[in-house]
Design a protein around this motif. Structure first.
Motif, PDB file in Angstrom:
ATOM      1  N   THR A  52       0.836  -1.205   0.000  1.00 50.64           N
ATOM      2  CA  THR A  52       0.000   0.000   0.000  1.00 50.64           C
ATOM      3  C   THR A  52       0.870   1.254   0.000  1.00 50.64           C
ATOM      4  OG1 THR A  52      -1.778  -1.157   1.164  1.00 50.64           O
ATOM      5  CG2 THR A  52      -1.775   1.257   1.284  1.00 50.64           C
ATOM      6  N   GLU A  53       1.878   1.272   0.862  1.00 47.23           N
ATOM      7  CA  GLU A  53       2.775   2.434   0.979  1.00 47.23           C
ATOM      8  C   GLU A  53       3.465   2.744  -0.339  1.00 47.23           C
ATOM      9  OE1 GLU A  53       7.219   2.941   2.799  1.00 47.23           O
ATOM     10  OE2 GLU A  53       5.726   2.012   4.119  1.00 47.23           O
ATOM     11  N   ARG A  54       3.903   1.707  -1.060  1.00 48.73           N
ATOM     12  CA  ARG A  54       4.662   1.909  -2.302  1.00 48.73           C
ATOM     13  C   ARG A  54       3.787   1.820  -3.550  1.00 48.73           C
ATOM     14  NH1 ARG A  54      10.000   2.494  -1.584  1.00 48.73           N
ATOM     15  NH2 ARG A  54      10.407   1.992  -3.777  1.00 48.73           N
ATOM     16  N   GLU A  55       2.478   1.690  -3.327  1.00 47.88           N
ATOM     17  CA  GLU A  55       1.497   1.675  -4.415  1.00 47.88           C
ATOM     18  C   GLU A  55       1.683   0.498  -5.367  1.00 47.88           C
ATOM     19  OE1 GLU A  55       1.552   5.571  -6.225  1.00 47.88           O
ATOM     20  OE2 GLU A  55       0.898   6.523  -4.368  1.00 47.88           O
ATOM     21  N   TYR A  56       1.976  -0.668  -4.807  1.00 45.37           N
ATOM     22  CA  TYR A  56       2.026  -1.885  -5.606  1.00 45.37           C
ATOM     23  C   TYR A  56       0.606  -2.431  -5.698  1.00 45.37           C
ATOM     24  CZ  TYR A  56       7.032  -1.675  -4.478  1.00 45.37           C
ATOM     25  OH  TYR A  56       8.336  -1.277  -4.311  1.00 45.37           O
ATOM     26  N   LYS A  57       0.101  -2.522  -6.915  1.00 48.91           N
ATOM     27  CA  LYS A  57      -1.287  -2.933  -7.113  1.00 48.91           C
ATOM     28  C   LYS A  57      -1.422  -4.378  -7.585  1.00 48.91           C
ATOM     29  CE  LYS A  57      -2.416   1.805  -8.394  1.00 48.91           C
ATOM     30  NZ  LYS A  57      -1.111   2.342  -8.717  1.00 48.91           N
ATOM     31  N   ASN A  58      -0.389  -4.908  -8.172  1.00 44.58           N
ATOM     32  CA  ASN A  58      -0.442  -6.258  -8.730  1.00 44.58           C
ATOM     33  C   ASN A  58       0.664  -7.120  -8.150  1.00 44.58           C
ATOM     34  OD1 ASN A  58      -2.606  -5.904 -10.743  1.00 44.58           O
ATOM     35  ND2 ASN A  58      -1.188  -4.413 -11.615  1.00 44.58           N
ATOM     36  N   ARG A  59       0.453  -8.433  -8.227  1.00 43.52           N
ATOM     37  CA  ARG A  59       1.458  -9.376  -7.736  1.00 43.52           C
ATOM     38  C   ARG A  59       1.249 -10.735  -8.371  1.00 43.52           C
ATOM     39  NH1 ARG A  59       0.293  -9.137  -1.591  1.00 43.52           N
ATOM     40  NH2 ARG A  59      -0.112  -7.064  -2.249  1.00 43.52           N
ATOM     41  N   TYR A  88      18.716  -5.016 -16.817  1.00 45.78           N
ATOM     42  CA  TYR A  88      17.940  -4.098 -15.989  1.00 45.78           C
ATOM     43  C   TYR A  88      16.506  -4.093 -16.502  1.00 45.78           C
ATOM     44  CZ  TYR A  88      18.178  -0.399 -19.602  1.00 45.78           C
ATOM     45  OH  TYR A  88      18.058   0.328 -20.756  1.00 45.78           O
ATOM     46  N   HIS A  89      15.619  -3.473 -15.715  1.00 48.31           N
ATOM     47  CA  HIS A  89      14.225  -3.314 -16.103  1.00 48.31           C
ATOM     48  C   HIS A  89      13.866  -1.834 -16.035  1.00 48.31           C
ATOM     49  CE1 HIS A  89      13.670  -7.642 -15.733  1.00 48.31           C
ATOM     50  NE2 HIS A  89      14.231  -7.574 -14.534  1.00 48.31           N
ATOM     51  N   GLU A  90      12.807  -1.468 -16.722  1.00 50.12           N
ATOM     52  CA  GLU A  90      12.341  -0.087 -16.679  1.00 50.12           C
ATOM     53  C   GLU A  90      11.416   0.167 -15.493  1.00 50.12           C
ATOM     54  OE1 GLU A  90      11.205  -0.047 -20.975  1.00 50.12           O
ATOM     55  OE2 GLU A  90      12.376   1.828 -20.907  1.00 50.12           O
ATOM     56  N   ASP A  91      11.115  -0.863 -14.729  1.00 51.99           N
ATOM     57  CA  ASP A  91      10.308  -0.754 -13.514  1.00 51.99           C
ATOM     58  C   ASP A  91      11.131  -1.255 -12.335  1.00 51.99           C
ATOM     59  OD1 ASP A  91       7.968   0.024 -14.917  1.00 51.99           O
ATOM     60  OD2 ASP A  91       7.494  -2.071 -15.335  1.00 51.99           O
ATOM     61  N   GLU A  92      10.694  -0.904 -11.123  1.00 51.33           N
ATOM     62  CA  GLU A  92      11.302  -1.500  -9.940  1.00 51.33           C
ATOM     63  C   GLU A  92      11.132  -3.012  -9.994  1.00 51.33           C
ATOM     64  OE1 GLU A  92      10.638   1.686  -6.320  1.00 51.33           O
ATOM     65  OE2 GLU A  92       9.253   0.025  -6.482  1.00 51.33           O
ATOM     66  N   GLU A  93      12.078  -3.706  -9.407  1.00 50.62           N
ATOM     67  CA  GLU A  93      11.943  -5.152  -9.251  1.00 50.62           C
ATOM     68  C   GLU A  93      11.835  -5.437  -7.766  1.00 50.62           C
ATOM     69  OE1 GLU A  93      14.094  -9.360 -10.397  1.00 50.62           O
ATOM     70  OE2 GLU A  93      14.373  -7.600 -11.655  1.00 50.62           O
ATOM     71  N   ILE A  94      10.718  -6.041  -7.370  1.00 47.01           N
ATOM     72  CA  ILE A  94      10.447  -6.313  -5.961  1.00 47.01           C
ATOM     73  C   ILE A  94      10.270  -7.806  -5.789  1.00 47.01           C
ATOM     74  CG2 ILE A  94       8.953  -5.853  -3.983  1.00 47.01           C
ATOM     75  CD1 ILE A  94       8.669  -3.686  -7.034  1.00 47.01           C
ATOM     76  N   ARG A  95      11.036  -8.378  -4.865  1.00 44.70           N
ATOM     77  CA  ARG A  95      10.928  -9.809  -4.584  1.00 44.70           C
ATOM     78  C   ARG A  95      10.841 -10.020  -3.080  1.00 44.70           C
ATOM     79  NH1 ARG A  95      10.124  -9.405  -8.944  1.00 44.70           N
ATOM     80  NH2 ARG A  95      10.967 -10.434 -10.771  1.00 44.70           N
ATOM     81  N   TYR A  96       9.828 -10.787  -2.687  1.00 42.36           N
ATOM     82  CA  TYR A  96       9.661 -11.187  -1.302  1.00 42.36           C
ATOM     83  C   TYR A  96       9.784 -12.706  -1.257  1.00 42.36           C
ATOM     84  CZ  TYR A  96       7.519 -12.196   3.196  1.00 42.36           C
ATOM     85  OH  TYR A  96       7.285 -12.659   4.462  1.00 42.36           O
ATOM     86  N   ILE A  97      10.751 -13.198  -0.507  1.00 44.77           N
ATOM     87  CA  ILE A  97      11.022 -14.635  -0.458  1.00 44.77           C
ATOM     88  C   ILE A  97      10.069 -15.305   0.533  1.00 44.77           C
ATOM     89  CG2 ILE A  97      12.758 -16.428  -0.090  1.00 44.77           C
ATOM     90  CD1 ILE A  97      13.348 -14.450  -2.460  1.00 44.77           C
ATOM     91  N   ARG A 147       6.253 -11.562  -6.412  1.00 45.68           N
ATOM     92  CA  ARG A 147       6.704 -10.418  -7.199  1.00 45.68           C
ATOM     93  C   ARG A 147       5.608  -9.365  -7.123  1.00 45.68           C
ATOM     94  NH1 ARG A 147       8.488 -12.878 -12.935  1.00 45.68           N
ATOM     95  NH2 ARG A 147       6.258 -13.260 -13.028  1.00 45.68           N
ATOM     96  N   LEU A 148       5.989  -8.148  -6.787  1.00 42.13           N
ATOM     97  CA  LEU A 148       5.034  -7.051  -6.657  1.00 42.13           C
ATOM     98  C   LEU A 148       5.261  -6.046  -7.791  1.00 42.13           C
ATOM     99  CD1 LEU A 148       5.540  -6.584  -2.832  1.00 42.13           C
ATOM    100  CD2 LEU A 148       3.542  -7.606  -3.910  1.00 42.13           C
ATOM    101  N   PHE A 149       4.155  -5.453  -8.270  1.00 40.78           N
ATOM    102  CA  PHE A 149       4.222  -4.511  -9.390  1.00 40.78           C
ATOM    103  C   PHE A 149       3.331  -3.315  -9.110  1.00 40.78           C
ATOM    104  CE2 PHE A 149       4.387  -8.892 -10.943  1.00 40.78           C
ATOM    105  CZ  PHE A 149       5.626  -8.915 -11.576  1.00 40.78           C
ATOM    106  N   LYS A 150       3.761  -2.137  -9.539  1.00 39.54           N
ATOM    107  CA  LYS A 150       2.932  -0.934  -9.393  1.00 39.54           C
ATOM    108  C   LYS A 150       1.738  -0.992 -10.337  1.00 39.54           C
ATOM    109  CE  LYS A 150       6.367   2.086  -7.507  1.00 39.54           C
ATOM    110  NZ  LYS A 150       6.099   3.149  -6.605  1.00 39.54           N
ATOM    111  N   ASP A 151       1.943  -1.441 -11.531  1.00 37.63           N
ATOM    112  CA  ASP A 151       0.886  -1.545 -12.531  1.00 37.63           C
ATOM    113  C   ASP A 151       0.967  -2.928 -13.154  1.00 37.63           C
ATOM    114  OD1 ASP A 151      -0.166   1.205 -12.413  1.00 37.63           O
ATOM    115  OD2 ASP A 151       1.845   1.751 -13.099  1.00 37.63           O
ATOM    116  N   GLU A 152       0.390  -3.070 -14.325  1.00 35.93           N
ATOM    117  CA  GLU A 152       0.557  -4.318 -15.055  1.00 35.93           C
ATOM    118  C   GLU A 152       2.041  -4.457 -15.375  1.00 35.93           C
ATOM    119  OE1 GLU A 152      -1.594  -6.803 -15.855  1.00 35.93           O
ATOM    120  OE2 GLU A 152      -2.984  -5.713 -14.567  1.00 35.93           O
ATOM    121  N   PRO A 153       2.621  -5.616 -15.106  1.00 32.59           N
ATOM    122  CA  PRO A 153       4.059  -5.748 -15.362  1.00 32.59           C
ATOM    123  C   PRO A 153       4.383  -5.662 -16.850  1.00 32.59           C
ATOM    124  CG  PRO A 153       3.098  -7.830 -14.627  1.00 32.59           C
ATOM    125  CD  PRO A 153       2.024  -6.796 -14.535  1.00 32.59           C
ATOM    126  N   LYS A 154       5.366  -4.830 -17.168  1.00 37.14           N
ATOM    127  CA  LYS A 154       5.930  -4.806 -18.523  1.00 37.14           C
ATOM    128  C   LYS A 154       7.361  -5.283 -18.351  1.00 37.14           C
ATOM    129  CE  LYS A 154       6.862   0.099 -18.192  1.00 37.14           C
ATOM    130  NZ  LYS A 154       6.229   1.304 -17.991  1.00 37.14           N
TER     131      LYS A 154
END
Length: 178
Positions: A52-59, A88-97, A147-154
């Motif tokens: 919620t804090e980082r505005e990740y809407k998808n996973r 590299y990616h054009e979006d943040e990469e978020i991984r929770y193990i 994997r968490l994403f702000k929007d639809e993952p590209k």
């Protein structure tokens, strides 16, 4: 808790899942100077609060192990080599193990590899544009991660050897200029 150190740069195509610990530790502060954020999260509520804090809407959930590839060792090895290719990616990469363990390698300001060994409850946020790679550990060869994403993952991996520098890469490089 996460273990972070400089990579020994002695990896080959046959041994990249080994620890490759140079013996030179790296602090979480040094990681944060690169825009890399580490968190230790033990509850679903804390993961939801971060989302919620980082505005990740998808996973989604990714399972990496030989069974996930129907025990097809060639397909498994091809995927592991793809993840280990510097990109590299054009979006943040978020991984929770969620389970298992793996290594994330990121480049520092001097272009040296820093290796972070992530275990259950470790979360890593890589900024858009940072060169990185991932592999499983030699011991477990298995990870389940959210994997968490702000929007639809590209989710395009832009390999370093292409020489392609998108705006995300240019902005990241500018943000860490010494």
């Amino acid at each position: 808790m996460v273990e972070v150190y400089f990579h020994d740069n002695k990896d080959t195509i046959d041994n990249f899942t080994e620890a490759h610990n140079s013996g030179e530790p790296v602090s979480l502060e040094q990681l944060s100077e690169l825009g890399v954020i580490y968190k230790y999260i033990t509850t679903q509520e804390d993961l939801e609060a971060l989302a919620t804090e980082r505005e990740y809407k998808n996973r989604d959930i990714v399972n990496l192990n030989l069974a996930a590839f129907n025990n097809d060792i060639d397909a498994y090895n091809a995927k592991m080599q793809q993840f280990y290719k510097e990109h590299y990616h054009e979006d943040e990469e978020i991984r929770y193990i969620v389970d298992g363990e793996g290594y994330f390698d990121v480049r520092d300001k001097q272009d040296r590899w820093i290796r972070a060994k992530l275990d259950k409850h470790d979360l890593l946020i890589l900024p858009a544009g940072i060169y990185h790679r991932f592999t499983l550990t030699d011991d477990l060869k298995q990870v389940t991660a959210v994997r968490l994403f702000k929007d639809e993952p590209k989710w395009e991996a832009i390999n370093r050897d292409t020489g392609r520098n998108t705006l995300a890469r240019q902005e990241y490089a500018k943000s860490i200029t010494v």
